[in-house]
Design an enzyme around this catalytic site. Structure first.
Site, short mmCIF file in Angstrom:
data_model
loop_
_atom_site.label_atom_id
_atom_site.label_comp_id
_atom_site.label_asym_id
_atom_site.label_seq_id
_atom_site.Cartn_x
_atom_site.Cartn_y
_atom_site.Cartn_z
N HIS A 246 0.81 -1.23 0.00
CA HIS A 246 0.00 0.00 0.00
C HIS A 246 0.84 1.28 0.00
O HIS A 246 0.56 2.22 0.74
CB HIS A 246 -0.96 0.00 1.19
N HIS B 15 -9.91 1.64 1.04
CA HIS B 15 -9.71 0.49 1.93
C HIS B 15 -10.71 0.44 3.10
O HIS B 15 -10.32 0.14 4.24
CB HIS B 15 -8.27 0.49 2.44
N GLU C 8 -11.66 -3.99 -2.29
CA GLU C 8 -10.77 -2.95 -2.78
C GLU C 8 -10.62 -3.08 -4.29
O GLU C 8 -9.84 -3.89 -4.77
CB GLU C 8 -9.39 -3.09 -2.13
#
Ligand SMILES: *[C@@H]1O[C@H](CO)[C@@H](O)[C@H](O)[C@H]1NC(C)=O
Ligand SMILES: *[C@@H]1O[C@H](CO)[C@@H](O)[C@H](O)[C@H]1NC(C)=O
Ligand SMILES: *[C@@H]1O[C@H](CO)[C@@H](O)[C@H](O)[C@H]1NC(C)=O
Ligand SMILES: *[C@@H]1O[C@H](CO)[C@@H](O)[C@H](O)[C@H]1NC(C)=O
Ligand SMILES: *[C@@H]1O[C@H](CO)[C@@H](O)[C@H](O)[C@H]1NC(C)=O
Ligand SMILES: *[C@@H]1O[C@H](CO)[C@@H](O)[C@H](O)[C@H]1NC(C)=O
Length: 379
Positions: free
Chosen positions: A132, A209, A344
């Site tokens: 991420h 998220h 996601e």
């Protein structure tokens, strides 16, 4: 197409500069201080329309609360979150609750890739890999906040912008990202993410998220929720969740959610879901000038809240909160394994190292667009 309401922006800025206890009620949006960071003031912006109340935070451009009615009209907050800004700032406390993650969502193997004959080294924050966006991803920065007024119907939305510099966390080139949250009708939430890439090509792959529990964020596990995912294939991964490059058919496996099915039935066979689906492009519709396709539908049996997700993205990471440790959440909640699920939408994981995957590189001077439309109902 959309005009910035200067009145609201100036009011908000004054409010923040003077550190007033800001109950800035103008139209649909209310902006309040949530805390201070070394970079500036963190705010929460609350957007209300019909029965939906959405609370957003400029720390990570995140969704921190979302109240939805159930079949009997009772409202509950259906997203997981933390009680304090300090906890949102701490990587050990915050599993990306509600945040926008980037510059590149998901994992990059070895924290490295080659682009235009240059090997780039990205900050590694999950063993040998990057997850991420690295140690200080887009979830761990303060975004600028603006309230946008729709010219047509006067409704308001909240827009966050962030300027990521050339070399940030090791990524090449300058990129400006923008996320707009808008409640488009009584039971619809639109998340519109865009990116404008500067004079150097760069991978750009954002993901929203949010951890969903349609029964309420403190209502137990999502194991008896049913889910449908419009995908025949997943990107196969190794033990460290890095794609091997192969696509695997879901038919006849615990990953098959082409027909709606209870999550808990097969979850033990896969040690919890954490896998990217290659979306096949379900039913289509137009949003602004973009085509989005049906991607997934979740139904919670007790409240009968239902959520449908449409997107223009090719991938969908389905994660069932496998690593939630029994941690302290907002409003006294305690979150354990499978107390939420994440949907996601994004490009494929580690696409920067797999030429066979659709590219997530945006060429210099080009734009990126990512749309998520959530349709809620009770039935
Ligand atoms: C971050 O969170 C961890 C785990 O809860 C805790 O041990 C640590 O003290 C926190 N750090 C800060 C700076 O708050
Ligand atoms: C870390 O990743 C790099 C690049 O993929 C690889 O060459 C190296 O062997 C990995 N190191 C470990 C300890 O896994
Ligand atoms: C990344 O690391 C490799 C090997 O350590 C090095 O050759 C390369 O120059 C580095 N890339 C950048 C952009 O600094
Ligand atoms: C690219 O843009 C940066 C500013 O973002 C500038 O400093 C640099 O000179 C530009 N490079 C070229 C080759 O135009
Ligand atoms: C589903 O699970 C929730 C939370 O554990 C529970 O409250 C609810 O009664 C269950 N619903 C059904 C229909 O089993
Ligand atoms: C990219 O987006 C910017 C900002 O919205 C816009 O001004 C520009 O025309 C767009 N460029 C392309 C190539 O679409």
């Amino acid at each position: 197409m959309q005009l910035v309401s200067m009145k609201i922006v100036i009011h908000t800025l004054m409010c923040l500069m003077m550190a007033m206890a800001c109950r800035n009620v103008v139209g649909d949006v209310e902006v309040k201080e949530f805390g201070r960071t070394t970079e500036g003031v963190a705010v929460v912006a609350t957007l209300t329309r019909g029965p939906i109340k959405l609370e957003l935070m400029n720390w990570g451009a995140r969704i921190s609360r979302l109240f939805l009615p159930d079949a009997d009209g009772n409202s509950a907050d259906v997203v997981l979150g933390l009680p304090t800004l300090r906890m949102y700032q701490n990587e050990s406390d915050d599993p990306y609750f509600g945040a926008i993650v980037g510059r590149v969502a998901n994992r990059i193997a070895g924290g490295t890739f080659v682009l235009d004959n240059v090997r780039y080294n990205i900050s590694r924050n999950e063993g040998n890999n990057t997850l991420h966006g690295g140690k200080i991803g887009f979830d761990k920065v303060l975004w600028h906040t603006k309230v946008i007024v729709d010219e047509k119907d006067g409704s308001e939305s909240v827009q966050f912008t962030y300027h990521s510099f050339d070399g940030e966390e090791g990524f090449p080139g300058d990129v400006k990202v923008q996320v707009t949250y808008k409640i488009t009708s009584e039971m619809e939430l639109l998340v519109h993410m865009t990116g404008t890439v500067g004079n150097k090509s760069t991978p750009l792959n954002l993901a929203q998220h949010t951890y969903w529990n349609l029964g309420g964020h403190n209502s137990g596990t999502i194991l008896n929720n049913t889910i449908e995912i419009a995908a025949d294939k997943v990107t196969k991964v190794d033990d460290s969740l890095i794609p091997t490059g192969e696509l695997e058919e879901v038919k006849g496996t615990p990953y098959d959610f082409t027909n709606p099915r209870e999550i808990g039935n097969t979850i033990e066979q896969v040690n919890g879901y954490d896998i990217n689906y290659a979306l096949k492009g379900g039913q289509a519709m137009k949003i602004m000038e973009h085509t989005v396709h049906f991607a997934a539908k979740v139904k919670e049996p007790k409240s009968r809240r239902t959520m449908e997700l449409y997107t223009n993205q090719k991938g969908l990471q389905f994660y069932t909160g496998n690593y939630l440790p029994g941690m302290a959440g907002k409003d006294g909640a305690v979150y354990g394994a499978h107390d939420a699920l994440c949907l996601e939408t994004q490009g494929f994981p580690d696409a920067v190292n797999h030429p066979s995957f659709p590219s997530v590189v945006i060429p210099a001077f080009h734009n990126y667009t990512h749309i998520m439309l959530f349709r809620f109902s009770t039935g």
